[in-house]
Design a protein around this motif. Structure first.
Motif, PDB file in Angstrom:
ATOM      1  N   LEU A  31       1.043  -1.180   0.032  1.00 32.02           N
ATOM      2  CA  LEU A  31      -0.095  -0.018   0.108  1.00 32.02           C
ATOM      3  C   LEU A  31       0.745   1.107   0.070  1.00 32.02           C
ATOM      4  O   LEU A  31       1.768   1.284   0.921  1.00 32.02           O
ATOM      5  N   ILE A  32       0.569   2.352  -0.823  1.00 30.33           N
ATOM      6  CA  ILE A  32       1.322   3.493  -0.892  1.00 30.33           C
ATOM      7  C   ILE A  32       0.569   4.636  -0.173  1.00 30.33           C
ATOM      8  O   ILE A  32      -0.673   4.761  -0.638  1.00 30.33           O
ATOM      9  N   VAL A  33       1.155   5.167   0.592  1.00 30.39           N
ATOM     10  CA  VAL A  33       0.426   6.125   1.451  1.00 30.39           C
ATOM     11  C   VAL A  33       1.234   7.709   1.229  1.00 30.39           C
ATOM     12  O   VAL A  33       2.152   7.530   1.662  1.00 30.39           O
ATOM     13  N   ARG A  34       0.639   8.320   0.886  1.00 28.56           N
ATOM     14  CA  ARG A  34       1.122   9.826   0.351  1.00 28.56           C
ATOM     15  C   ARG A  34       0.617  10.683   1.274  1.00 28.56           C
ATOM     16  O   ARG A  34      -0.886  10.738   1.627  1.00 28.56           O
ATOM     17  N   THR A  35       1.356  11.494   1.883  1.00 28.55           N
ATOM     18  CA  THR A  35       1.055  12.685   2.846  1.00 28.55           C
ATOM     19  C   THR A  35       1.809  13.810   2.409  1.00 28.55           C
ATOM     20  O   THR A  35       2.815  14.009   1.849  1.00 28.55           O
ATOM     21  N   VAL A  47       7.225  -0.222   5.710  1.00 27.00           N
ATOM     22  CA  VAL A  47       6.697  -0.516   6.885  1.00 27.00           C
ATOM     23  C   VAL A  47       6.065  -2.016   6.744  1.00 27.00           C
ATOM     24  O   VAL A  47       4.942  -2.137   5.991  1.00 27.00           O
ATOM     25  N   LEU A  48       6.573  -3.013   7.654  1.00 26.18           N
ATOM     26  CA  LEU A  48       5.826  -4.291   7.956  1.00 26.18           C
ATOM     27  C   LEU A  48       5.099  -4.175   8.935  1.00 26.18           C
ATOM     28  O   LEU A  48       5.570  -4.012  10.362  1.00 26.18           O
ATOM     29  N   PRO A  77      12.233  -4.455   5.241  1.00 25.16           N
ATOM     30  CA  PRO A  77      11.200  -3.135   5.502  1.00 25.16           C
ATOM     31  C   PRO A  77      12.198  -2.200   6.297  1.00 25.16           C
ATOM     32  O   PRO A  77      13.213  -2.436   6.884  1.00 25.16           O
ATOM     33  N   ASP A  78      11.800  -0.878   6.311  1.00 20.55           N
ATOM     34  CA  ASP A  78      12.474  -0.044   7.036  1.00 20.55           C
ATOM     35  C   ASP A  78      12.189  -0.144   8.592  1.00 20.55           C
ATOM     36  O   ASP A  78      12.724   0.338   9.374  1.00 20.55           O
ATOM     37  N   LEU A  79      10.999  -0.649   8.693  1.00 18.09           N
ATOM     38  CA  LEU A  79      10.314  -0.411  10.053  1.00 18.09           C
ATOM     39  C   LEU A  79       9.478  -1.813  10.260  1.00 18.09           C
ATOM     40  O   LEU A  79       8.839  -2.278   9.407  1.00 18.09           O
ATOM     41  N   SER A  99      10.262 -19.057  22.965  1.00 17.54           N
ATOM     42  CA  SER A  99      10.853 -19.519  21.618  1.00 17.54           C
ATOM     43  C   SER A  99      10.432 -18.411  20.529  1.00 17.54           C
ATOM     44  O   SER A  99      11.252 -18.288  19.698  1.00 17.54           O
ATOM     45  N   GLY A 100       9.329 -17.770  20.692  1.00 15.52           N
ATOM     46  CA  GLY A 100       8.716 -16.885  19.653  1.00 15.52           C
ATOM     47  C   GLY A 100       9.920 -15.508  19.931  1.00 15.52           C
ATOM     48  O   GLY A 100      10.266 -15.066  18.660  1.00 15.52           O
ATOM     49  N   LEU A 101      10.379 -15.154  20.738  1.00 16.53           N
ATOM     50  CA  LEU A 101      11.113 -14.236  21.127  1.00 16.53           C
ATOM     51  C   LEU A 101      12.638 -14.347  20.305  1.00 16.53           C
ATOM     52  O   LEU A 101      12.938 -13.406  19.582  1.00 16.53           O
ATOM     53  N   ARG A 102      13.067 -15.586  20.525  1.00 16.03           N
ATOM     54  CA  ARG A 102      14.318 -16.132  19.863  1.00 16.03           C
ATOM     55  C   ARG A 102      14.183 -16.008  18.298  1.00 16.03           C
ATOM     56  O   ARG A 102      15.173 -15.176  17.630  1.00 16.03           O
ATOM     57  N   ALA A 103      13.147 -16.184  17.798  1.00 22.32           N
ATOM     58  CA  ALA A 103      12.908 -16.067  16.211  1.00 22.32           C
ATOM     59  C   ALA A 103      12.596 -14.709  16.016  1.00 22.32           C
ATOM     60  O   ALA A 103      13.115 -14.012  14.861  1.00 22.32           O
ATOM     61  N   LEU A 104      11.856 -13.741  16.784  1.00 22.80           N
ATOM     62  CA  LEU A 104      11.528 -12.555  16.289  1.00 22.80           C
ATOM     63  C   LEU A 104      12.752 -11.490  16.649  1.00 22.80           C
ATOM     64  O   LEU A 104      12.689 -10.630  15.939  1.00 22.80           O
ATOM     65  N   ALA A 105      13.761 -11.871  17.496  1.00 20.57           N
ATOM     66  CA  ALA A 105      14.705 -11.299  17.301  1.00 20.57           C
ATOM     67  C   ALA A 105      15.740 -11.208  16.061  1.00 20.57           C
ATOM     68  O   ALA A 105      16.486 -10.445  15.966  1.00 20.57           O
ATOM     69  N   ARG A 106      15.114 -12.227  15.299  1.00 23.90           N
ATOM     70  CA  ARG A 106      16.076 -11.936  14.126  1.00 23.90           C
ATOM     71  C   ARG A 106      15.339 -11.164  13.159  1.00 23.90           C
ATOM     72  O   ARG A 106      16.157 -10.968  11.880  1.00 23.90           O
ATOM     73  N   LEU A 107      14.306 -10.583  13.427  1.00 28.20           N
ATOM     74  CA  LEU A 107      13.741  -9.408  12.416  1.00 28.20           C
ATOM     75  C   LEU A 107      14.645  -8.471  12.361  1.00 28.20           C
ATOM     76  O   LEU A 107      15.523  -7.778  13.222  1.00 28.20           O
ATOM     77  N   ARG A 108      14.979  -7.810  10.995  1.00 27.01           N
ATOM     78  CA  ARG A 108      15.944  -6.782  10.732  1.00 27.01           C
ATOM     79  C   ARG A 108      15.311  -5.637  10.204  1.00 27.01           C
ATOM     80  O   ARG A 108      14.645  -5.805   8.881  1.00 27.01           O
ATOM     81  N   ALA A 109      15.622  -4.465  10.638  1.00 24.55           N
ATOM     82  CA  ALA A 109      14.841  -3.286  10.021  1.00 24.55           C
ATOM     83  C   ALA A 109      15.580  -1.852  10.807  1.00 24.55           C
ATOM     84  O   ALA A 109      16.029  -2.149  12.015  1.00 24.55           O
ATOM     85  N   PRO A 110      16.105  -1.102  10.010  1.00 24.51           N
ATOM     86  CA  PRO A 110      17.031  -0.170  10.233  1.00 24.51           C
ATOM     87  C   PRO A 110      16.314   0.959  11.155  1.00 24.51           C
ATOM     88  O   PRO A 110      16.702   1.498  12.280  1.00 24.51           O
TER      89      PRO A 110
END
Length: 110
Positions: A31-35, A47-48, A77-79, A99-110
């Motif tokens: 989705l493209i949101v313009r502001t 944004v994910l 994603p950037d966020l 267990s989930g936090l270990r996996a989610l810790a691998r999410l990467r976004a600047p």
């Protein structure tokens, strides 16, 4: 008797469809949101948004979650926003969250 059998079969089919749907890969929507407040010439951001992880049940086992995290990172994603419904139930919440936090810790976004 036939009506009861039909009702039972319908219930089994509905439960099977629900389980299969819950195990399906997430839908990616772009989705493209313009502001007007966005600075002229500034790069867009991606944004994910991820919700309804339901850790701790058969729909989001550790192997599937690892695969989903890898797929999310591939979107670059950037966020990343995690929007609720993290744990399914209360009985195994501690183990599922750990267990989930270990996996989610691998999410990467600047």
């Amino acid at each position: 008797a036939i009506a009861l059998l039909a009702l039972v079969l319908f219930g089994v089919a509905l439960a099977g469809w629900g389980y299969r749907s819950a195990r399906a890969d997430p839908v990616t929507r772009r989705l493209i949101v313009r502001t007007p407040q966005w600075p002229a010439g500034a790069a867009p951001i991606s944004v994910l948004v991820w919700s309804d992880l339901h850790l701790g049940n058969a729909t989001t086992d550790p192997v599937r979650l690892e695969r989903l995290v890898t797929a999310a990172n591939a979107l670059r994603p950037d966020l990343v926003l995690l929007a609720g419904d993290y744990v399914a139930g209360h009985e195994r919440a501690d183990a599922a969250v750990a267990s989930g936090l270990r996996a989610l810790a691998r999410l990467r976004a600047p």
